[in-house]
Design a protein around this motif. Sequence first.
Motif, mmCIF file in Angstrom:
data_model
loop_
_atom_site.group_PDB
_atom_site.id
_atom_site.type_symbol
_atom_site.label_atom_id
_atom_site.label_comp_id
_atom_site.label_asym_id
_atom_site.label_seq_id
_atom_site.Cartn_x
_atom_site.Cartn_y
_atom_site.Cartn_z
ATOM 1 N N TYR A 5 69.999 101.502 144.783
ATOM 2 C CA TYR A 5 70.154 102.894 145.269
ATOM 3 C C TYR A 5 70.318 103.154 146.909
ATOM 4 C CZ TYR A 5 68.515 103.796 140.602
ATOM 5 O OH TYR A 5 68.464 103.578 139.319
ATOM 6 N N GLN A 6 71.134 103.751 147.217
ATOM 7 C CA GLN A 6 71.703 103.921 148.770
ATOM 8 C C GLN A 6 71.184 105.251 149.371
ATOM 9 O OE1 GLN A 6 75.618 102.532 149.696
ATOM 10 N NE2 GLN A 6 75.373 100.662 148.512
ATOM 11 N N SER A 7 70.943 106.256 148.577
ATOM 12 C CA SER A 7 70.676 107.639 148.970
ATOM 13 C C SER A 7 69.861 108.587 147.991
ATOM 14 C CB SER A 7 72.162 108.349 149.415
ATOM 15 O OG SER A 7 72.827 108.364 148.213
ATOM 16 N N THR A 8 69.400 109.766 148.374
ATOM 17 C CA THR A 8 68.717 110.562 147.464
ATOM 18 C C THR A 8 69.400 111.798 147.402
ATOM 19 O OG1 THR A 8 66.610 109.106 148.207
ATOM 20 C CG2 THR A 8 66.456 111.394 147.225
ATOM 21 N N TYR A 124 71.739 115.633 150.121
ATOM 22 C CA TYR A 124 71.591 114.179 150.175
ATOM 23 C C TYR A 124 70.722 113.824 151.361
ATOM 24 C CZ TYR A 124 75.406 113.758 146.663
ATOM 25 O OH TYR A 124 76.112 113.848 145.436
ATOM 26 N N GLU A 125 70.031 112.679 151.020
ATOM 27 C CA GLU A 125 69.366 112.141 152.207
ATOM 28 C C GLU A 125 69.571 110.676 152.071
ATOM 29 O OE1 GLU A 125 65.268 113.133 151.781
ATOM 30 O OE2 GLU A 125 65.495 115.199 152.083
ATOM 31 N N PRO A 126 69.564 109.890 153.249
ATOM 32 C CA PRO A 126 69.890 108.519 153.160
ATOM 33 C C PRO A 126 68.876 107.736 152.648
ATOM 34 C CG PRO A 126 69.404 109.198 155.484
ATOM 35 C CD PRO A 126 69.436 110.543 154.725
ATOM 36 N N GLY A 127 69.018 106.579 151.962
ATOM 37 C CA GLY A 127 67.804 105.640 151.469
ATOM 38 C C GLY A 127 67.337 106.413 150.279
ATOM 39 N N TRP A 128 66.498 105.375 149.325
ATOM 40 C CA TRP A 128 65.891 105.743 148.270
ATOM 41 C C TRP A 128 64.689 104.722 148.156
ATOM 42 C CZ3 TRP A 128 64.444 109.314 144.981
ATOM 43 C CH2 TRP A 128 64.004 109.059 143.800
ATOM 44 N N ALA A 152 76.416 105.421 148.893
ATOM 45 C CA ALA A 152 76.016 106.478 149.840
ATOM 46 C C ALA A 152 76.959 107.691 149.719
ATOM 47 C CB ALA A 152 76.665 105.750 151.345
ATOM 48 N N ALA A 153 76.344 108.910 149.960
ATOM 49 C CA ALA A 153 77.242 110.189 149.752
ATOM 50 C C ALA A 153 78.093 110.453 150.907
ATOM 51 C CB ALA A 153 76.141 111.275 149.835
ATOM 52 N N THR A 158 80.638 114.870 147.786
ATOM 53 C CA THR A 158 79.644 115.642 147.445
ATOM 54 C C THR A 158 79.938 116.908 146.320
ATOM 55 O OG1 THR A 158 78.827 115.510 149.505
ATOM 56 C CG2 THR A 158 77.714 117.410 148.380
#
Length: 375
Positions: A5-8, A124-128, A152-153, A158
């Motif tokens: 996973y690359q984003s939240t 969205y936020e970066p990273g998970w 990544a978003a 979106t």
Amino acid sequence: MAPRYQSTMSYALSPSPDDMLAIRETLADYAVMMGILDEIERDRGASANLVALHEQAYATIRERTRLPARLVTLGLRDHAGRTSGNPITDLPLDGRLYAIKSPTHLSLATIDGRRHIAYAVTGYEPGWPDHAEARLVLRDDETLILVGIAGAAKPKETIMATEGILSRIGRVIAGVAHGSIDALEGANAIATVEQSIREIDAVAEDARAGAGRARAEEHRLKAKIAEINDEIEDLAGKIEAGLANGREDLVKPVIGLQIDLEAQRSALETALGEAVSKIEDAGKALQAVNSARQDAVARLAALKRSKGAEDGSRGANASVRNDNRLAQSLGTIERVTGVSGRPATGASEVEELARMQREKAIQERLARYKGQSET
């Protein structure tokens, strides 16, 4: 290797008072589970072996809480990342504990059954950083579901990510019916309509893929339910044989196994209903996109005729052939999600009861043979 996973993505829930009560009670039971695992860790030491931890704790957790079986399984791993004694304000989720039902509502598994709750995508936020696919979080005055996103978003993606397939099709249809009309008189009118058709085809492909996944999920769930039904019936025979031989010590663990299997069956039946609903939604989506494409093809053909396009007839015929492809059968996607396997407890008791059941069958048949010979 790239991270899974690359984003939240964040879903802000708007639960009713009853929904909120069910969520808080689920978190309370989850806290009880964490306490049980803390006790086991103090008495026996921390274990990185999830199979061993399952054998030590699963039956106790199911007896002392009302947590869904899948949440218990996820919680065993989740415990390793928690500090003993800290308040429990979150819990792990996966695709069987929550599901997006529409652009405005999702379903969430709680100890009071599945709750249908309104939501809004907040961004969205970066990273998970989490090991779970998703997490339910109570933070300040917010109730959130945070979800790990594989890619990544991107700003252009979106809107598409937050739309259901039916709302996406509605947007495309509206664009063809209204937005393209203004473009028909422009210099790039043909290119504009052709691009609309390509977008419709992309939506159709998404709808077919979603239908295929839902159909595969339906078949898999039906097969698993049938398998569990057979096992429950088989255990019933073993229980009867054990009682007939006065072996309640063997029968009780097997009855517990049977109850756990029935709980799994109930969860699978709920998931089956959701899969059937997804199939129905996909069917509606394909009907809508087929109609939208026919309209777009007709507009393109009329535009080409009005501009004296030499290949107008060939383009229309090709579009009709492509349109017929939209009515083809739904594909089957081999990739399916897993479900909890059968509980591991009671194995030796099952073998002993199976031996007793077989011996009883032999004795009964022997008695019938003796009765026939005497007459």
